[in-house]
Scaffold this active site. Structure first.
Site, PDB file in Angstrom:
ATOM      1  N   GLU A 204       0.709  -1.136   0.209  1.00 22.19           N
ATOM      2  CA  GLU A 204      -0.007   0.052  -0.165  1.00 22.19           C
ATOM      3  C   GLU A 204       0.710   1.375   0.158  1.00 22.19           C
ATOM      4  O   GLU A 204       1.781   1.337   0.913  1.00 22.19           O
ATOM      5  CB  GLU A 204      -1.038   0.172   1.206  1.00 22.19           C
TER       6      GLU A 204
ATOM      7  N   PHE B 175       0.767   5.671  -0.406  1.00 25.07           N
ATOM      8  CA  PHE B 175      -0.148   7.066  -0.140  1.00 25.07           C
ATOM      9  C   PHE B 175       0.437   7.957  -1.298  1.00 25.07           C
ATOM     10  O   PHE B 175       1.679   8.072  -1.426  1.00 25.07           O
ATOM     11  CB  PHE B 175      -0.472   7.664   1.234  1.00 25.07           C
ATOM     12  N   PRO B 176      -0.393   8.936  -1.905  1.00 24.37           N
ATOM     13  CA  PRO B 176       0.156   9.870  -2.561  1.00 24.37           C
ATOM     14  C   PRO B 176       0.838  11.006  -1.960  1.00 24.37           C
ATOM     15  O   PRO B 176       0.356  11.546  -1.074  1.00 24.37           O
ATOM     16  CB  PRO B 176      -1.299  10.766  -3.387  1.00 24.37           C
TER      17      PRO B 176
ATOM     18  N   GLY C 150     -14.718   6.576   4.923  1.00 22.92           N
ATOM     19  CA  GLY C 150     -13.910   7.801   4.983  1.00 22.92           C
ATOM     20  C   GLY C 150     -14.076   8.254   6.560  1.00 22.92           C
ATOM     21  O   GLY C 150     -14.088   7.809   7.681  1.00 22.92           O
ATOM     22  N   ASP C 151     -14.103   9.704   6.527  1.00 23.29           N
ATOM     23  CA  ASP C 151     -13.717  10.309   7.919  1.00 23.29           C
ATOM     24  C   ASP C 151     -14.765   9.716   8.866  1.00 23.29           C
ATOM     25  O   ASP C 151     -16.110   9.679   8.191  1.00 23.29           O
ATOM     26  CB  ASP C 151     -13.871  11.957   7.730  1.00 23.29           C
TER      27      ASP C 151
END
Length: 600
Positions: free
Chosen positions: A20, A22-23, A111-112
């Site tokens: 995995e 992340f950008p 998500g959040d």
């Protein structure tokens, strides 16, 4: 190719694995991540996964990165997708862009979490939970047959802790019944508990593949922060081992590899797990070592079959290395363990997997793919009701000044910018920070000057043993326009070239006396057999990135209060009116230099 088809068609005896990523926050970090992914791709992961970022904040970068890994590297990619801040049209656009890049796998997430006392209301009421996203994709002929869908699960319970474990299992069953093809779990460290959880999942009638999230521990600080954020259980034996080595970053990383190997071996032999999802934090070395030791990759299995293995003096099998590899050269002192971050290009050429091995502090090297990451899901500080109860109900700037003073006086255990009590290191400059805060300059980051402390020092040490570490004093705080003008004038008239600073506001203004390409290394170390390691660097790109995050913390804190409340108004005013200021004094041999400058 669809992931579930690849899993079902596997013809190897060893488990599969994902990586995995992340950008990265910066363009340079993005560019440096790509060769890192290419090197890890040589280990033959079954797939890669690309995170979406909190609230969809990295949407464009996530889509770009996932498109590159799928099309340029030919690696089947799992695109994370969340409900948060997503309307139907935005979901459709993201899915169509993924399709155009050949991506057939998505991880559907909510998500959040909900914020504050107000009910969490998504911008599109059709997307409230992960199951809504799964159902939507399956309901659309355009998407249903094209995508393989994964969902998240939480062996130690959801971080929100809003429901009991049985209800969590029911939610998971609903996501599976809605059309999920595989499950990726939250990270965990209690293997016994995880194995029991798997049995409960299977007893619920869930038969799709469970792919556990494994995160090799990188640093003690990140480990403590992540277990606090995720709420995952940690066995006493693991916590005890970590506490005994927490002041030696190299030992922590080595233990992280060893623990990850042991966890993978147990869950695949005792729990029927056939694959693992490795959270890399955009770092390369630890996950590579785990796969090498497990011999899960054709490349590493070939090495182990044809090359003599070298064990170090401790005889620890997790530290075995193959001659001629970068890992072997580093362990044997033939090349630097962590290359100088001063010239990222040099590090990439000489030992690219390890040049950012010790990214400590808020500022690393903005060219690093791991720069600025706070946790694997892209979140900043976690603000919860537990924190709010400690912070009171600020209705004025004086109330905020009091909160920061209470923190410095250990009368409260956190602020929105610090999740835990003051570090022992900060105690050395506590009186100075208190004086600044009493002026209404709310301090959120600092460090004392250090001139050659031993790397094993329990207060300021870091990195492998046998070295020496150095620090320049710096302090970060929020202040208003009038104070900023005074600070700038003082630096011009009395700084004498020793003091450099950055200041930025929420509106996007940035002021500084540092040249556009200037870079301040404020933490560095010298270790046997290695180049100088610079772990904390303050320059424009890193400061601006942190500035954006800092003001988003004020916004998130404000979101806990209703729009017409005095608390909401004062917190919103901070975001509108204050500046974030970072000041460095270059005389690291004089521990009082920075603080004496402010007293002039």
């Amino acid at each position: 190719m669809k992931l579930i088809d690849k899993i079902n068609q596997r013809n190897t005896s060893h488990p599969f694995f994902f990586f995995e990523f992340f950008p990265p926050k910066t363009d340079q970090g993005f560019e440096n991540l790509l060769p890192r992914i290419a090197r890890l791709a040589k280990l033959h992961p079954l797939a890669l996964s690309i995170t979406w970022g909190a609230g969809g904040t990295t949407r464009d970068r996530s889509l770009d990165l996932a498109g590159l890994t799928q099309t340029e590297y030919g690696l089947d990619t799992i695109l994370h997708l969340t409900c948060t801040n997503m309307m139907q049209g935005m979901v459709d656009d993201a899915l169509r862009k993924a399709m155009s890049s050949g991506i057939q796998n998505v991880l559907a997430l909510r998500g959040d979490p909900p914020r504050g006392n107000e009910e969490w209301i998504p911008i599109d009421p059709r997307f409230k939970h992960g199951v809504d996203l799964v159902s939507y994709i399956r309901s659309k002929p355009e998407f249903s047959s094209h995508f393989c869908i994964g969902v998240a699960a939480y062996p130690d319970g959801h971080p929100d802790k809003l429901v009991d474990p049985e209800t969590e299992l029911q939610y998971l069953k609903e996501k599976v019944d809605a059309g999920a093809d595989f499950i990726i779990t939250q990270l965990y460290y209690d293997v016994e508990h995880f194995l029991d959880w798997v049995k409960k999942v299977r007893a619920k009638g869930i038969t799709i593949p469970i792919i556990p999230g494994i995160m090799p521990i990188q640093t003690y600080a990140s480990f403590v922060r992540l277990i606090r954020l995720t709420g995952c259980k940690v066995p006493d034996s693991v916590m005890s081992e970590m506490d005994s080595i927490k002041h030696d970053d190299q030992l922590v990383k080595e233990y992280g590899v060893k623990l990850a190997v042991e966890m993978c071996q147990r869950i695949t032999t005792e729990g029927g797990i056939i694959g693992v999802h490795f959270c890399t934090l955009n770092l390369e070395k630890s996950v590579q070592r785990v796969v090498e030791i497990l011999q899960w990759s054709p490349a590493t299995a070939h090495k182990h079959a044809h090359n003599r293995l070298i064990e170090d003096a401790k005889g620890d099998p997790t530290r075995t290395v193959t001659p001629g590899t970068a890992a072997a050269d580093a362990r044997l002192g033939l090349s630097g363990l962590a290359k100088s971050n001063n010239e990222a290009g040099s590090g990439e050429l000489n030992n690219a997997d390890t040049w950012d091995d010790f990214p400590n502090g808020r500022f690393g090297d903005f060219k690093s793919p791991a720069f600025g990451q706070q946790d694997p899901w892209g979140n900043a500080l976690a603000i919860t009701h537990d924190f709010l109860s400690d912070w009171g109900t600020p209705k004025s700037h004086d109330d905020l000044t009091l909160l920061f003073l209470r923190y410095l006086r250990s009368e409260t255990g956190s602020t929105p910018f610090s999740e835990g009590p003051l570090s022992t290191e900060t105690q050395q400059i506590l009186s100075h920070l208190e004086k600044l805060t009493q002026r209404g300059w709310w301090t959120v980051g600092s460090q004392p000057a250090v001139d050659g402390a031993k790397s094993e020092d329990e207060v300021v040490g870091w990195g492998p043993r046998g070295g020496y570490v150095f620090q320049k004093s710096f302090v970060e705080f929020f202040c208003d326009d009038k104070d900023l003008e005074s600070i700038e004038k003082r630096i011009e008239e009395k700084g004498g070239g020793w003091v450099q600073w950055f200041a930025g506001n929420w509106k996007g203004d940035c002021r500084s006396n540092v040249s556009e390409d200037g870079r301040n290394a404020v933490t560095w170390g010298v270790f046997p057999g290695q180049e100088i390691v610079q772990t904390t660097i303050i320059e424009k790109q890193s400061f601006l990135s942190w500035k954006e995050e800092a003001f988003s913390i004020w916004a998130k804190w404000a979101s806990f209060y209703r729009p017409d409340s005095p608390e909401r108004e004062v917190l919103d005013s901070v975001k509108q009116d204050k500046w974030l200021v970072s000041v460095v004094h270059h005389d690291y041999k004089d521990p009082e230099a920075l603080w004496r400058f402010f007293e002039v």
